[in-house]
Write an enzyme that holds these catalytic residues in place. Structure first.
Site, PDB file in Angstrom:
ATOM      1  N   HIS B 117      36.928 -10.459  14.516  1.00 27.16           N
ATOM      2  CA  HIS B 117      37.083  -9.098  15.021  1.00 27.16           C
ATOM      3  C   HIS B 117      38.159  -8.411  14.170  1.00 27.16           C
ATOM      4  CE1 HIS B 117      38.349  -5.967  17.889  1.00 27.16           C
ATOM      5  NE2 HIS B 117      37.187  -6.158  18.507  1.00 27.16           N
ATOM      6  N   ASP B 194      42.050 -16.703  18.436  1.00 23.69           N
ATOM      7  CA  ASP B 194      41.753 -15.443  19.114  1.00 23.69           C
ATOM      8  C   ASP B 194      40.847 -15.779  20.289  1.00 23.69           C
ATOM      9  OD1 ASP B 194      40.627 -13.132  20.058  1.00 23.69           O
ATOM     10  OD2 ASP B 194      40.069 -12.335  18.086  1.00 23.69           O
ATOM     11  N   GLN B 197      37.223 -13.719  23.654  1.00 27.52           N
ATOM     12  CA  GLN B 197      35.894 -13.951  24.226  1.00 27.52           C
ATOM     13  C   GLN B 197      35.782 -15.332  24.865  1.00 27.52           C
ATOM     14  OE1 GLN B 197      33.763 -11.651  24.624  1.00 27.52           O
ATOM     15  NE2 GLN B 197      34.445 -10.071  23.195  1.00 27.52           N
ATOM     16  N   LYS B 220      38.858  -8.368  29.595  1.00 32.16           N
ATOM     17  CA  LYS B 220      37.631  -9.122  29.287  1.00 32.16           C
ATOM     18  C   LYS B 220      37.448 -10.299  30.237  1.00 32.16           C
ATOM     19  CE  LYS B 220      37.736  -7.956  24.394  1.00 32.16           C
ATOM     20  NZ  LYS B 220      36.744  -6.910  24.077  1.00 32.16           N
ATOM     21  N   CYS B 360      33.270  -3.934  15.752  1.00 35.15           N
ATOM     22  CA  CYS B 360      34.584  -4.215  15.157  1.00 35.15           C
ATOM     23  C   CYS B 360      34.552  -5.502  14.346  1.00 35.15           C
ATOM     24  CB  CYS B 360      35.667  -4.297  16.224  1.00 35.15           C
ATOM     25  SG  CYS B 360      35.878  -2.770  17.123  1.00 35.15           S
TER      26      CYS B 360
HETATM   27  C1  LIG Z   1      37.013 -11.687  19.390  1.00 39.12           C
HETATM   28  C2  LIG Z   1      37.831 -10.499  19.764  1.00 39.12           C
HETATM   29  N1  LIG Z   1      39.097 -10.396  19.325  1.00 39.12           N
HETATM   30  C3  LIG Z   1      39.879  -9.358  19.650  1.00 39.12           C
HETATM   31  C4  LIG Z   1      39.425  -8.329  20.423  1.00 39.12           C
HETATM   32  C5  LIG Z   1      40.349  -7.189  20.756  1.00 39.12           C
HETATM   33  O1  LIG Z   1      40.589  -7.129  22.132  1.00 39.12           O
HETATM   34  P1  LIG Z   1      41.297  -5.834  22.771  1.00 39.12           P
HETATM   35  O2  LIG Z   1      40.470  -4.664  22.374  1.00 39.12           O
HETATM   36  O3  LIG Z   1      41.245  -6.095  24.226  1.00 39.12           O
HETATM   37  O4  LIG Z   1      42.661  -5.755  22.227  1.00 39.12           O
HETATM   38  C6  LIG Z   1      38.113  -8.378  20.896  1.00 39.12           C
HETATM   39  C7  LIG Z   1      37.583  -7.263  21.698  1.00 39.12           C
HETATM   40  O5  LIG Z   1      36.466  -6.857  21.552  1.00 39.12           O
HETATM   41  C8  LIG Z   1      37.297  -9.496  20.569  1.00 39.12           C
HETATM   42  O6  LIG Z   1      36.051  -9.575  21.009  1.00 39.12           O
END
Ligand SMILES: Cc1ncc(COP(=O)(O)O)c(C=O)c1O
Ligand SMILES: Cc1ncc(COP(=O)(O)O)c(C=O)c1O
Lengths: 148, 402, 402, 148
Positions: B117, B194, B197, B220, B360
C-alpha cells in the site's frame, strides 16, 4: 464511580502524617543522594542517605509534593534506619497490594494502611510510590559505593 | 452465522434499501461494542486522559489503559505498554519509517515489496531521500504472492529494514511472515509488518509472526475512524527517538531543550483520539470473543463461491491467489472493456458497494499492467446474499456497459 | 442563557451526581450536533472518503467536504480547500514545524514565546536541532501577557517564523495578534498561530488576525476527540512539501519515486478521522449559529465573579491578566501550602472538575517560579452554580488541606 | 439518497456516445499535444491538435477512461473544429451548471445534457470535465506556440 472511596482520601491520618514530615531535611556529607520526579505533576523528592554495610543508617529528604507524597515520605523516613534491599522490596510489595485493592500478605510498615483509599484513584498511586522508590534507588546506589 | 454477526453491526439494521457492503478492505463497518464505547465516552464520560485527577478524568485514563490492554491481548502482546496509540496505520508507518531510519547510515538499505500500500512505500521513500538510503522491493508473482525466492538476492550486508504487508489490500494474498522473519533475522534487519488488513480477520500473535514492529488501523477492524496502533519490541521502543512531539510525550520542557517520557507516551504526543482508542479496545474485546474457526471457514466458503462465480463470468479475470490457503476474502478482478468505476457506479446504484481504482497500490497495478481493478472485500458480516447480488449484478453490468 | 446552552451538551443530562465541569481548556464537552454527526456517520453512513463511487461513499465524501466548508466559514476562510484536516493541534503544529522549516537555512531563527504549550515548543526545538536553527522566545510579563515591547529586540534579519498561542491555556491571556502580525510582516517572517484555545470562544476571522498558518483541535471546540485542522495561506500550501505520507496524498507512486497531490490532500495522508471531522464541521455550524455577544458577556461576568472570589480566598493568588479585555475565562491560581493535585482531588470528589499541574507549559511555570497551578476553565455551558461550587469547595479545601 | 438519480446514470445516450468515440486517434504532426490525468482513477486523455489562428483546426484523442470520460471526449471532439478559448469556456460553464444541478444559461453544446444525472454523483464529475479541460489546455498551449 470512584467518588465514594476517594471522598475519604484525605483522611486525618494522611494529613497528619504529611504534616509530621519525619526525616525532612538534609545530611551534611551523605554517602548517596538521589532525586525522583513524578512526571505527572513535577513533584520531586531529593533523598540523602548514610549507609552501613548495605543497610541505611540515616536518611533525610526534601519533598516537594502533594499530601500523598509527603505522607509517604514521612512514613518511609520513619522506617529507613537499618533498612536493606529486602526490606524496601517488602514494603513496596505491601504498598502495591494495598493500591491494587488487595489485603497485603505482610504488614511490614503498618502505617502504609492509611493509603488504602488511594486504591480507587489510579492517577494518584505514583504519588505514594515515589518516596519508597527513592529509598529503593538510594539503597541500590549505596550497593555500588564503597561506604563504611 | 453471519446473520447473527450482522446484528452486531448497527448499519445493517439502519439501511432500508438493498445494501451489500463489499468494501471492508477500505473501511469496515463499526460493531455495536465499539460504537457504544465511542458514544459512551464522547457524550457521557468525557475528560482528557493522562493528567487529570478528578474522578471523570481518572476513569477516562483507566479506560484508555484498559483499551491498550485489550488490544495488546488481541495481538498477542503481554505488556500493554508496548502498544502505542496512533491515528491509523498510515500515521503508524510514518512513525516507524521516521524513527527506525533515524539510526541508519547513508547507503543502508530498506526492502519493501511490489504489493505494498502507498502508506508502506512513500514514508520509506521520503526517509530514504532524507538519509540517502536505498529502497528495494521484493517482486510479486503472477498469482499475487511475494516472490520470496528472490529475497536472498535482494538482501545485502546493508539491509536494515524489511517492511511488508501481512495481507495485500488488493489481492488478499497473505505474506509468508515466517520466511520473511527468518530472512530478516539472518540479515540482522528489523521486520516491520503492515497489519492493516490482518486484524479484521481475527486475533494475531505477533510473537509467532516474528516481526519487530507492527501497524494497524481501528476503522478496518470494525472500530471508529481516527485511531490505530503501532507495536514495537521493547528494546526498540526504549531506544528510538520520538516522532511527533508536544504535550504528554515529554518529561521536561524548557526553552533550552526538552527530555522525553518513556514509551508508550514518548510516541503519543498531544491529546489522543480518545473516543476512537476506547472503541478500538472494545472492538478488540468483542472480536476476541468470537469463534474464528467458524468465521474463517465461512469466509473461505464465500470466497470460493465468489472466485468460482467470477471465473464463470464472461470477460472477467481474477487477480491474486487461486487457492484459499494463502489469501483472505479480498478479491480484485478485471472485466475486459468495462472501466472499474463504471462497474462500481452501476453496481453501487443497485446497493452493492465495491471499490474501483488502484487501491493505493500503483506499483502492484503496474506489475499487472492495469490502471485499476474492481475489488470486492469480505468481512465477518457478509453472506451468500452479498455474493449472489454481486454475481447477478455483474452479469447485467457486463451486458449493458461493455 | 447557559441553562439553554447546557441542554445542547448531552453529558450534563447524563450526570446524576453533582457535576461542575471546569476543565474545558483540557477538553470541551461534546455538543449534541457534533455527537449526532459522529454517531450518524460511524453507525449508519460509514464508507471511506475521497475514492469511492457507490452512493454511500459519494455521500461520505460530500459530507467530508461540507465539514471542511463549515470549518472554513467558522475561521473566516473563503476557500474550503485551504482547510487541512489533522488529528489535532499537536499534529497540526508538528506539520507546520516540519514543513515550514524545510525551507530554512542553518542559522535562521524561530521566535516563540514563554507562554507556549509544549506542542508549540517541542516540534520547533526538534526541527531546529535537525536544521541548526535558532529558537528564541518572547518573554511574558507579570500579568501573563506577552512582553511585546521586547519583540523588536528579538527579531533579526534571520527571523523566518513567529509562532505563538492566540490564547494561553494557563492564564487565559489573549495575544495581541495584530502587533505580532505587523512585526512578522516587517521582518518577512511567517506568523503561525496556535488557535487551540481560541476556537471554543467563538468564530475567528483569520484574515483579520493576520496569521499565515493556524492550528486547532476539534475536541476543544465541543466536537469529538481525534480531529483538528490546520489552515495555511494558499501560496504556502501549494509550495510546501508534505509531512505525513501514504494513501490519498499522492498523485503517482512508483517504486522509483512518487509525486504529490495538491493541497489539502497533500497534507492528509491515509484514512482521515472521518467521524471526528464530520463532527467538527457540525460543531462549527452549531457554534456559528449562536449569539456570541451574549455568550462573551456571560463568560466575562462569570470570570469576574471567579476572579473576585479567588482574590477574596485566603492564601490564594491568581495568575494572569486581572482585567477582562485581554483574557478568556481560563483562570490559574496558586493556593499557598496546598498542592494543586490535592486541591483537584479534593474538589473532584465533590463533583468539581479542575486541572492541576504544569498544563503542558513548563516554561511558563518556570517564569512564575511555580511547579504547578490549579486551573479552572470556563466554557459556554458554565453558570453561577459552577462558580459557587468552586468557591465554596475551595474554602473547605484550604481549611482541611493546608 | 443519491440512489434514484444515479440509477439512470448509464443512460443509453451516454453509452452510445462513449462507443461512438468521435475523434479517437492521433495526428501525425500536431501543433500541440496535452495530457490530462484524473488522479481519482488514473484515467488519462492524450489530446493532439492542429491550430489555426487561435482556433482549433483539428483534434485527435486517445482516452483511457470510464464511459463518462469517453462520452465527454467524444462530444468534445465533435465540437472542437473552430473552437477558441471563449468557446471552450462557454462549454465548461454550461457543464459546470449542469453538474451543479442548475439549468445552464446557454446550451452551447446541446449533447452535454446527457450528463445531467451526474449532478447527483459528485465523485464522478471530474470524469466528465477531464476532456473539456484537455481542450482548454490545448488551446492555452496553442496560444503560446507560433502556429499558422
Ligand atoms: C495494507 C494497507 N496498509 C495501509 C493502509 C492505510 O491505512 P489507513 O488509511 O487506515 O491509514 C491500508 C488501508 O487501506 C492498507 O490496506
Ligand atoms: C494552547 C494549546 N496549544 C496546543 C494544545 C494541544 O492540543 P491537542 O492536545 O488537542 O493536540 C493545547 C491543548 O491543551 C493548547 O491548549
Amino acid at each position: 464511580m470512584t467518588g465514594m472511596a476517594s471522598n475519604s482520601l484525605y483522611n486525618q491520618a494522611i494529613i497528619e502524617e504529611a504534616k509530621a514530615a519525619v526525616g525532612s531535611g538534609t545530611i551534611e556529607t551523605p554517602h548517596v543522594s538521589v532525586r525522583c520526579d513524578n512526571p505527572l505533576c513535577g513533584d520531586r523528592i531529593t533523598l540523602e542517605a548514610l549507609g552501613n554495610n548495605g543497610h541505611l543508617a540515616e536518611v533525610a529528604h526534601r519533598t516537594r509534593g502533594c499530601l500523598l507524597t509527603r505522607a509517604a515520605a514521612s512514613i518511609a523516613a520513619r522506617h529507613a534506619r537499618n533498612l536493606d534491599t529486602a526490606g524496601i522490596e517488602a514494603a513496596l510489595q505491601q504498598l502495591d497490594e494495598l493500591l491494587s485493592g488487595n489485603k497485603p500478605l505482610k504488614e511490614v510498615w503498618p502505617e502504609l494502611a492509611i493509603f488504602r483509599p488511594v486504591a480507587s484513584v489510579r492517577s494518584r498511586q505514583d504519588c505514594v510510590r515515589l518516596p519508597l522508590q527513592a529509598l529503593s534507588l538510594a539503597l541500590a546506589k549505596l550497593g555500588k559505593t564503597s561506604n563504611p | 452465522m453471519s446473520s447473527t454477526l450482522k446484528k452486531a453491526f448497527p448499519i445493517f439494521a439502519s439501511r432500508t434499501e438493498r445494501f451489500h457492503y463489499l468494501d471492508s478492505a477500505a473501511t469496515g463497518q463499526i460493531c455495536a461494542a465499539a460504537a457504544a464505547a465511542l458514544l459512551g465516552y464522547e457524550t457521557t464520560a468525557r475528560a482528557n486522559v493522562k493528567r487529570g485527577v478528578y474522578p471523570l478524568a481518572d476513569a477516562a485514563s483507566n479506560a484508555f489503559d484498559a483499551a491498550r490492554a485489550s488490544i495488546a491481548r488481541y495481538i498477542g502482546i503481554d505488556d500493554a505498554n508496548e502498544v502505542i496509540f496512533t491515528s491509523g496505520t498510515t500515521m503508524g508507518l510514518n512513525l516507524l519509517a521516521h524513527c527506525l531510519t533515524a539510526e541508519l547510515a547513508p547507503g543502508d538499505e530498506i526492502l519493501l515489496s511490489e504489493l505494498e500500500h502507498h502508506s508502506n512505500i512513500v514514508p520509506w521513500q521520503i526517509a530514504a531521500a532524507r538519509r540517502s538510503l536505498i529502497v528495494r522491493a521484493i517482486p510479486v508473482k503472477k498469482d499475487g504472492t511475494l516472490e520470496l525466492a528472490a529475497i536472498e538476492g535482494l538482501l545485502s550486508a546493508r539491509t536494515r529494514i524489511i517492511a511488508v504487508a501481512h495481507t495485500s489490500n488488493v489481492t488478499g494474498a497473505i505474506s509468508d511472515t515466517s520466511r520473511i522473519a527468518e530472512a530478516a533475522r539472518a540479515a540482522g534487519a528489523y521486520f516491520v509488518l503492515d497489519g492493516a488488513q490482518a486484524l479484521p480477520h481475527g486475533p494475531v500473535d505477533l510473537k509467532r509472526l516474528g516481526c519487530d514492529a507492527f501497524a494497524a488501523s481501528g476503522h478496518k477492524m470494525f472500530s471508529a475512524t481516527g485511531a490505530g496502533i503501532v507495536w514495537m519490541n521493547k528494546e526498540l521502543a526504549h531506544r528510538l527517538p520520538p516522532f511527533l512531539s508536544g504535550g504528554e510525550m515529554i518529561r521536561t520542557v524548557s526553552l533550552k531543550g526538552s527530555t522525553y517520557a518513556p514509551p508508550p507516551h514518548r510516541f503519543e504526543a498531544g491529546t489522543p483520539p480518545i473516543g476512537a482508542c476506547l472503541a478500538m479496545g472494545a472492538a478488540a474485546e468483542w472480536l476476541a470473543s468470537l469463534d474464528w474457526t467458524a468465521i474463517e471457514s465461512e469466509e473461505r466458503r464465500l470466497t470460493r463461491r465468489l472466485l468460482d462465480g467470477l471465473s464463470a463470468t464472461a470477460h472477467t479475470t481474477v487477480l491474486g491467489p487461486a487457492g484459499f490457503c494463502h489469501r483472505r476474502g479480498i478479491i480484485s478482478f478485471d472485466v475486459d472493456g468495462v472501466h472499474p468505476h463504471d462497474l462500481c457506479q452501476f453496481l453501487g446504484d443497485r446497493g452493492i458497494a465495491l471499490r474501483g481504482g488502484h487501491h493505493c497500490a500503483q506499483p502492484l497495478m503496474e506489475r499487472f499492467n492495469l490502471a485499476a481493478t474492481t475489488r470486492a472485500s469480505l468481512a465477518l458480516y457478509n453472506d451468500d446474499a452479498d455474493i449472489d447480488a454481486l454475481l447477478e449484478g455483474l452479469e447485467s453490468a457486463v451486458r449493458l456497459l461493455r
